[in-house]
Enzyme design. Sequence first.
Site, PDB file in Angstrom:
ATOM      1  CB  CYS A 145      -1.348   0.221   0.799  1.00 29.81           C
ATOM      2  SG  CYS A 145      -1.520   1.641   1.703  1.00 29.81           S
TER       3      CYS A 145
ATOM      4  CB  CYS B  20       0.436   1.503   4.140  1.00 32.98           C
ATOM      5  SG  CYS B  20      -1.023   1.316   3.639  1.00 32.98           S
TER       6      CYS B  20
END
Length: 107
Positions: free
Chosen positions: A32, A35
């Site tokens: 991600c 993230c």
Amino acid sequence: MGNIAAVTDAEFEASVLKADKPVLVDFWAEWCGPCRQVAPILDEIATEHGDKLGFFKLNVDENPQTPASYRVTGIPTINVYSGGEVVKSIVGAKPKAALLKELAEFI
């Protein structure tokens, strides 16, 4: 991962839900991009405010039960737990100032 400890499905109840202070949990995954953007920001906030707020990261790929039970469908999702309940949920990567504003009542 910096200053933030990992937590697993097995440890979640003891580490997060039964904590004696509010706890922030960063739901994330290796793949991600957002993230990875928010991780160093959370590390900074943990360094500055770790005395008032607990910090953990939970890898959603390795620990699917907890995100499912809290209906975490998008990552990054940052949940704050207090007294065993979700008291704040922040979805998506945000700049430090925006996160601090969202977390102001806890830090």
